[in-house]
Design an enzyme around this catalytic site. Structure first.
Site, PDB file in Angstrom:
ATOM      1  N   CYS A  57     139.933  24.661  12.939  1.00  0.00           N
ATOM      2  CA  CYS A  57     140.642  25.042  11.716  1.00  0.00           C
ATOM      3  C   CYS A  57     140.224  24.158  10.550  1.00  0.00           C
ATOM      4  O   CYS A  57     139.834  23.003  10.733  1.00  0.00           O
ATOM      5  CB  CYS A  57     142.146  24.915  11.917  1.00  0.00           C
ATOM      6  SG  CYS A  57     142.846  26.120  13.053  1.00  0.00           S
ATOM      7  N   HIS A  75     140.717  21.061  17.736  1.00  0.00           N
ATOM      8  CA  HIS A  75     141.641  21.182  16.614  1.00  0.00           C
ATOM      9  C   HIS A  75     141.059  20.538  15.355  1.00  0.00           C
ATOM     10  O   HIS A  75     140.392  19.511  15.421  1.00  0.00           O
ATOM     11  CB  HIS A  75     142.973  20.512  16.935  1.00  0.00           C
ATOM     12  CG  HIS A  75     143.839  21.290  17.862  1.00  0.00           C
ATOM     13  ND1 HIS A  75     144.174  22.603  17.626  1.00  0.00           N
ATOM     14  CD2 HIS A  75     144.449  20.952  19.037  1.00  0.00           C
ATOM     15  CE1 HIS A  75     144.961  23.032  18.608  1.00  0.00           C
ATOM     16  NE2 HIS A  75     145.128  22.060  19.478  1.00  0.00           N
TER      17      HIS A  75
END
Length: 397
Positions: free
Chosen positions: A262, A206
């Protein structure tokens, strides 16, 4: 069934900058020190020692009174190694994932746990994959790590003993992808690097953003990576990564970072970003009035990111085979294997074209439209500490 999951930790109203999705389920009676923490998700109460925000690692803290209280789904599991407590166990993984690791990665983990070698090699790599737990879980991490490890060894002749792998599935506490362990591994990566050395940092997990407090970001946000313990220790910001693995690079040393997360566009805070559409390098120098160092010590740092700073990246099963794969990781390794000697420019173009092709096929196929709730909306990005001709420079690690 094919599916796609985002590698993004989005912000919500009332959630702190360093928080996450899980943080909204936790309430505490004190800001730090010993406190009673109640998980609103599982309704269990556990005794926790919550470290202050200034702590750099767990230290001698003890999470949970596991002998008398039932472990909360947020806090467990943990295991003590010396004076440090590290998150271990399943952490959202499956037995299948653990078997995969024990078969293909265990030897690499054992060899990299030595952290020192009598032989001097000019190639070194840190591969970090974080799967997380529950709603935060990413299912393609093990495939990504295995894919990258094989690519480094078979295509670029990296010695197995010079590849350090961090995942939640190992028994070596130093190889769990906590914030402390990741930062220590990055220091190991660049330590005593000499001219001619090739260094690789790979991250799959992440990523997020947080407000830029130093005013050194063009868009006003710092890009971040989320270690497995980011709920407690916080995220790793781009400034930390830059000062740890970019500053020390001496002339003749080359670092490549491949970041499948991301908001990872400028995760290394490098000075130049390549614009794929215009075919030119754009200035990414800090806009702050006070001089802030972002450059190396003469070495070259190149970063290939899954998407731009304002975009999200995802795992997908659209590529076939077993399980999920990070979109960047799969397309990157596929292009390298299929086109030996490919240039940086062609590599970037190839990945952009593959993503467009996937999205077109989904739009034209009603079944795929039904299976996927969104397109793959990410544009891989190339950044560098110095400009170079992407159309003639061959990609090499």
């Amino acid at each position: 069934m094919m599916e796609a999951s985002s590698k993004c930790r989005r912000y919500r109203k009332g959630v702190s900058v360093n928080g996450c999705y899980a943080s909204k389920y936790i309430s505490s009676s004190q800001s730090n020190g010993e406190a009673k923490v109640t998980c609103r998700c599982c309704k269990e109460e556990c005794q926790c020692l919550l470290p202050s925000r200034t702590n750099s690692h767990f230290g001698n803290s003890t999470l949970g009174s596991h002998s008398s209280k039932k472990e909360c789904g947020i806090c467990c599991p943990v295991k003590k190694f010396g004076s440090k407590l590290l998150k271990l166990g399943n952490l959202g993984g499956s037995n299948k994932d653990e078997n995969l690791l024990s078969g293909s990665l265990s030897h690499s983990m054992l060899s990299s746990s030595a952290f020192s070698s009598t032989s001097r090699y000019n190639k070194r790599a840190v591969l970090c994959g974080v799967s997380y737990r529950r709603k935060l879980r990413l299912r393609g991490i093990i495939n990504d790590i295995t894919n990258m490890k094989e690519l480094l060894i078979k295509n670029f002749d990296f010695p197995n003993e010079c590849i350090r792998i961090l995942t939640e599935h190992g028994e070596n506490g130093n190889l769990i992808p906590t914030k402390h362990n990741i930062m220590e591994s990055l220091k190991w990566l660049v330590k005593d690097a000499e001219p001619g050395d090739s260094l690789v940092f790979y991250f799959s997990g992440h990523g997020s953003q947080q407000p830029d407090l130093k005013e050194d970001e063009i868009d006003g946000f710092d890009e971040t990576l989320c270690p497995v313990d980011y709920l407690i220790e916080g995220m790793i910001i781009d400034n930390e990564i830059n000062s740890t693995i970019v500053w020390p690079l001496k002339k003749g040393v080359t670092l490549h970072a491949i970041v499948d997360a991301c908001h990872s566009g400028t995760i290394l805070d490098l000075l130049f970003v390549y614009n794929q559409e215009s075919g030119i390098w754009e200035d990414n120098k800090p806009p702050s009035k006070e001089p802030i160092r972002k450059h190396s010590s003469g070495g070259l740092a190149i970063c290939l990111s899954a998407c731009e700073d304002n975009q999200t990246a995802c795992d997908s099963s659209v590529f076939g085979g077993k399980g999920m794969n990070g979109v960047l990781t799969y397309l990157f390794t596929k292009a390298i294997r299929e086109y030996p000697g490919i240039t940086y420019g062609r590599l970037l173009q190839n990945m952009h074209e593959e993503i467009k092709k996937i999205n077109r096929s989904k739009c034209n196929n009603r079944i795929l439209q039904h299976i996927f709730n969104r397109k793959i909306a990410q544009d891989p990005l190339l950044s560098s500490s110095e400009k170079f001709d992407v159309s003639t420079t061959m990609f090499s690690l």
